[in-house]
Design a protein around this motif. Structure first.
Motif, PDB file in Angstrom:
ATOM      1  N   GLN A 177      -8.061   1.680   7.883  1.00 10.62           N
ATOM      2  CA  GLN A 177      -8.673   2.299   6.698  1.00 10.62           C
ATOM      3  C   GLN A 177     -10.145   1.941   6.608  1.00 10.62           C
ATOM      4  O   GLN A 177     -10.986   2.797   6.326  1.00 10.62           O
ATOM      5  CB  GLN A 177      -7.951   1.831   5.430  1.00 10.62           C
ATOM      6  N   PRO A 218      -7.661  -3.353   2.295  1.00  6.07           N
ATOM      7  CA  PRO A 218      -7.284  -2.177   3.082  1.00  6.07           C
ATOM      8  C   PRO A 218      -6.988  -2.587   4.512  1.00  6.07           C
ATOM      9  O   PRO A 218      -7.429  -3.638   4.974  1.00  6.07           O
ATOM     10  CB  PRO A 218      -8.524  -1.292   3.002  1.00  6.07           C
ATOM     11  N   ARG A 262       0.835  -1.198   0.000  1.00  7.95           N
ATOM     12  CA  ARG A 262       0.000   0.000   0.000  1.00  7.95           C
ATOM     13  C   ARG A 262       0.871   1.249   0.000  1.00  7.95           C
ATOM     14  O   ARG A 262       0.556   2.246  -0.646  1.00  7.95           O
ATOM     15  CB  ARG A 262      -0.929  -0.001   1.217  1.00  7.95           C
ATOM     16  N   ALA A 263       2.004   1.157   0.724  1.00 13.14           N
ATOM     17  CA  ALA A 263       2.878   2.330   0.842  1.00 13.14           C
ATOM     18  C   ALA A 263       3.432   2.752  -0.516  1.00 13.14           C
ATOM     19  O   ALA A 263       3.608   3.937  -0.773  1.00 13.14           O
ATOM     20  CB  ALA A 263       4.024   2.038   1.807  1.00 13.14           C
ATOM     21  N   VAL A 264       3.738   1.788  -1.395  1.00 10.96           N
ATOM     22  CA  VAL A 264       4.352   2.143  -2.672  1.00 10.96           C
ATOM     23  C   VAL A 264       3.336   2.198  -3.807  1.00 10.96           C
ATOM     24  O   VAL A 264       3.697   2.400  -4.952  1.00 10.96           O
ATOM     25  CB  VAL A 264       5.506   1.181  -3.052  1.00 10.96           C
ATOM     26  N   SER A 265       2.045   1.992  -3.480  1.00  6.11           N
ATOM     27  CA  SER A 265       1.059   2.008  -4.560  1.00  6.11           C
ATOM     28  C   SER A 265       0.837   3.441  -5.023  1.00  6.11           C
ATOM     29  O   SER A 265       0.986   4.402  -4.276  1.00  6.11           O
ATOM     30  CB  SER A 265      -0.253   1.396  -4.087  1.00  6.11           C
ATOM     31  N   TRP A 281       0.586   6.056   9.032  1.00  7.73           N
ATOM     32  CA  TRP A 281       0.886   7.434   8.638  1.00  7.73           C
ATOM     33  C   TRP A 281       0.921   7.522   7.110  1.00  7.73           C
ATOM     34  O   TRP A 281       0.371   8.434   6.506  1.00  7.73           O
ATOM     35  CB  TRP A 281       2.231   7.822   9.255  1.00  7.73           C
ATOM     36  N   ILE A 282       1.571   6.523   6.485  1.00  4.63           N
ATOM     37  CA  ILE A 282       1.645   6.514   5.014  1.00  4.63           C
ATOM     38  C   ILE A 282       0.254   6.304   4.425  1.00  4.63           C
ATOM     39  O   ILE A 282      -0.140   6.958   3.466  1.00  4.63           O
ATOM     40  CB  ILE A 282       2.624   5.420   4.534  1.00  4.63           C
ATOM     41  N   ASP A 283      -0.528   5.376   5.068  1.00  2.00           N
ATOM     42  CA  ASP A 283      -1.876   5.099   4.566  1.00  2.00           C
ATOM     43  C   ASP A 283      -2.738   6.354   4.573  1.00  2.00           C
ATOM     44  O   ASP A 283      -3.640   6.500   3.751  1.00  2.00           O
ATOM     45  CB  ASP A 283      -2.555   4.026   5.427  1.00  2.00           C
ATOM     46  N   ARG A 284      -2.481   7.229   5.549  1.00  2.00           N
ATOM     47  CA  ARG A 284      -3.306   8.436   5.649  1.00  2.00           C
ATOM     48  C   ARG A 284      -2.772   9.583   4.788  1.00  2.00           C
ATOM     49  O   ARG A 284      -3.324  10.665   4.791  1.00  2.00           O
ATOM     50  CB  ARG A 284      -3.441   8.855   7.115  1.00  2.00           C
ATOM     51  N   THR A 285      -1.676   9.312   4.066  1.00  2.00           N
ATOM     52  CA  THR A 285      -1.166  10.317   3.135  1.00  2.00           C
ATOM     53  C   THR A 285      -2.166  10.459   1.991  1.00  2.00           C
ATOM     54  O   THR A 285      -2.602   9.452   1.437  1.00  2.00           O
ATOM     55  CB  THR A 285       0.192   9.869   2.563  1.00  2.00           C
ATOM     56  N   PRO A 286      -2.533  11.669   1.665  1.00  2.00           N
ATOM     57  CA  PRO A 286      -3.511  11.816   0.586  1.00  2.00           C
ATOM     58  C   PRO A 286      -2.987  11.198  -0.707  1.00  2.00           C
ATOM     59  O   PRO A 286      -1.820  11.368  -1.057  1.00  2.00           O
ATOM     60  CB  PRO A 286      -3.683  13.333   0.460  1.00  2.00           C
ATOM     61  N   GLN A 287      -3.866  10.475  -1.394  1.00  2.00           N
ATOM     62  CA  GLN A 287      -3.474   9.863  -2.665  1.00  2.00           C
ATOM     63  C   GLN A 287      -3.392  10.961  -3.722  1.00  2.00           C
ATOM     64  O   GLN A 287      -4.121  11.942  -3.665  1.00  2.00           O
ATOM     65  CB  GLN A 287      -4.515   8.803  -3.049  1.00  2.00           C
ATOM     66  N   VAL A 288      -2.447  10.782  -4.656  1.00  2.00           N
ATOM     67  CA  VAL A 288      -2.307  11.815  -5.689  1.00  2.00           C
ATOM     68  C   VAL A 288      -3.440  11.705  -6.700  1.00  2.00           C
ATOM     69  O   VAL A 288      -4.062  10.658  -6.845  1.00  2.00           O
ATOM     70  CB  VAL A 288      -0.951  11.709  -6.424  1.00  2.00           C
TER      71      VAL A 288
END
Lengths: 165, 448
Positions: free
Chosen positions: B194, B190, B10-13, B241-248
């Motif tokens: 999530q 998820p 998920r982190a690198v997706s 923390w990474i999961d909650r990073t807004p997706q581009v």
């Protein structure tokens, strides 16, 4: 909005080629068999033309290549991407993408040109090899990338603002 | 383990890391690899031919073209290979990591494929500026690894063919919303956090706004709030923390990706191809050679000092000896100059990729070997004054010996041949690699 990385069930899209038909199976079998034969041939050519000591040297470089790429470059790229996503949530996504594009251009050139700078510094075998000032050219390239990136960002922002009006 | 791999995945997706972008870049990279393989094989057999092999002598710039393409597509492989590895990176973190023996072999073959490709293009690049830090012989290894890489590419395409067909077209790869249609086996569930946050969001609630200890919520809501909190432990917290990073934004992400790779590939080609393609000389900023730069306005590869010929080549006693069986004829420089002189425009095209057209003047090789009675199908063994080196002795097939444009050159670009270019006399034939255009000629033996 779906959460990042959330499960999207695989939906069949219209007119998707079936895949796995008899023709595909024949092609796959042929490619895999030929490929395995070529790998074996390549390995045989290697041990036939290169000394055992050199083969170990090659193996160490192969392992090193994977470590450098998968262990250093990839995580750094992923980390930069996450950091930019977090830091830049108020920046329009397209602007973020343009900035990242600029970094990609500069980074790939740096990777290709730095070994050449090292080679030139060590002294080429004759003066017609590596005759250019590669360090200067690389610096100018980064400057050009910065200028072009800035121009593209400004143009993008103006065009989108004009469209919104 | 499972959560770790899913978390990494998920982190690198990213919207630009999927099977469709891998297929698009893979097609270009596959083409570049195939071009490199076949132009490389052509170069290899020109230098190391089987006895039955004959090569075209026309067009005269054929090798200049094939080897220029070889090096240029090799350089283009840098952005393309990195883009390909970038696009497939989430595949590193699969759960379970290996499902079967066959899959284990496949993942192993990909490891070899990736490692060999990286080492191949990198050492290839270093070779273009004569840099050999690697602890193995460049030429033999480059050749053997090329065969392994060609085979690995075939295996890889064979294994992935259904996936390649599935995502060959854009319209089959994205849904109406523009989201990538993930293959069933690649769907990553998820995280519990999530899922809980999504349930709260569906009720227009934000877990941060539900922290007031004075309020009491229904059981389901409380459970979701608890479940939405970051897990304990550093790793869990980092992933959350990474999961909650807004997706581009998916469109910006994909367009940006392809534009970056396109621009980088075009730029690395444009700024280096000038070492072999004359129209690009003006923007040759990074190639290891510059057209027109060198003695007789032509770059050199091996200097006279390195070949240890400074004394022998400058000696007034120098002669060129031509033999066939018992017949033998020696020519001084004056005698060669007294023979009919011919001009030819033939390129110097180096295995290292640089090349340049040049104008030569000298004796026709055919005229010279006819004097000792050489006939049409005979080939030559040519020896240089060089003290040592892999190309001191050169074998020349009959197709070059009897080509009217093959010269024993005495002049180059309107001047006397420079010592660095093979004074007093060198061979120049159409369509051959520079290493076989023997400099500082000593003897020519007709093989009967």
């Amino acid at each position: 909005m779906s959460a990042p990385g959330s499960a999207r069930t695989a939906r069949p899209a219209p007119s998707v080629p079936a895949g796995g038909g008899p023709a595909t199976t024949i092609v796959r079998t042929a490619l895999i068999s030929l490929g395995v034969l070529a790998i074996v041939l390549g390995a045989w050519v290697l041990q036939d033309t290169v000394s055992t000591k050199q083969i170990w040297g090659l193996v160490s470089w192969l392992i090193l290549a994977v470590i450098i790429h998968d262990g250093i470059l990839s995580p750094v790229v992923a980390a930069i991407s996450i950091a930019m996503r977090r830091a830049g949530h108020r920046i329009p996504p397209a602007v973020l993408a343009i900035l990242q594009g600029g970094v990609v251009v500069g980074a790939v050139f740096t990777l290709i040109v730095v070994p050449e700078i090292v080679r030139k510094a060590k002294g080429p075998k004759n003066y017609t090899v590596t005759p250019l000032d590669y360090g200067l050219h690389l610096a100018l390239l980064w400057a050009a990338v910065a200028v072009v990136t800035a121009i593209v960002v400004v143009v993008y922002l103006r065009v989108t603002r004009a469209r919104r009006r | 383990m499972r959560e770790m791999l899913y978390g990494l995945r998920r982190a690198v997706s990213s919207p630009n890391r999927n099977a469709r972008t891998a297929v698009v870049i893979g097609r270009l990279l596959g083409a570049a690899f195939t071009i490199c393989l076949f132009t490389g094989l052509y170069s290899h057999f020109l230098q190391d031919p089987a006895s039955w092999m004959r090569f075209p002598t026309s067009p005269v710039s054929l090798y200049r073209f094939t080897q220029g393409i070889h090096i240029t597509s090799g350089i283009a492989c840098f952005p393309l290979l990195f883009a390909k590895l970038y696009a497939v990176m989430p595949q590193l973190f699969k759960f379970p990591p290996i499902k079967s023996v066959v899959e284990g072999l496949e993942r192993g073959s990909i490891a070899i494929f990736v490692a060999a490709s990286l080492v191949e293009i990198f050492t290839g690049l270093l070779d273009t500026f004569q840099y050999y830090p690697e602890p193995f012989d460049f030429r033999q290894t480059h050749f053997a690894m090329a065969i392994v890489i060609g085979g690995s590419l075939a295996v890889h395409i064979g294994v992935k063919l259904p996936l390649i067909q599935r995502y060959w077209l854009k319209k089959n790869s994205y849904d109406a919303n523009g989201d990538f249609i993930t293959p069933e086996e690649d769907v990553v569930p998820p995280s519990a956090q999530q899922t809980a946050r999504a349930r709260l969001a569906a009720q227009d609630l934000d877990e941060a706004g539900l922290r007031d200890p004075a309020l009491v919520y229904s059981k389901g809501l409380t459970d979701d709030v608890v479940a939405s909190r970051p897990p304990r432990g550093v790793v869990g917290r980092v992933f959350d923390w990474i999961d909650r990073t807004p997706q581009v934004d998916k469109m910006s992400s994909r367009r940006g990706f392809f534009a970056s790779i396109g621009v980088t590939t075009a730029a690395v080609v444009a700024f280096t191809v000038g070492q072999s393609a004359t129209p690009f000389t003006g923007i040759n900023f990074f190639a290891p050679r510059k057209n027109g730069y060198g003695p007789n306005s032509l770059p050199i590869n091996r200097s006279a000092a390195a070949a240890q010929v400074l004394e022998t080549a400058m000696s007034p006693d120098w002669t060129l000896t031509v033999t066939r069986g018992d017949a033998s004829n020696s020519f001084t420089l004056e005698q060669l100059e007294a023979m009919p002189q011919y001009e030819a425009a033939l390129p110097i095209a180096c295995v290292e990729g640089w090349s340049q057209m040049a104008h030569w003047k000298g004796v026709r090789l055919h005229d010279l070997v006819s004097l000792v009675g050489a006939t049409e199908p005979e080939s030559l063994k040519v020896t240089s004054l060089e003290k040592k080196g892999g190309y001191r002795i050169m074998l020349m097939g009959s197709e070059y010996v009897h080509d009217p444009s093959t010269l024993v050159a005495l002049h180059l670009n309107g001047e006397r041949l420079d010592i660095e270019h093979g004074y007093p006399a060198r061979m120049i034939a159409p369509g051959r690699p520079g290493v076989l255009q023997t400099k500082w000629l000593s003897t020519i033996e007709v093989l009967t």
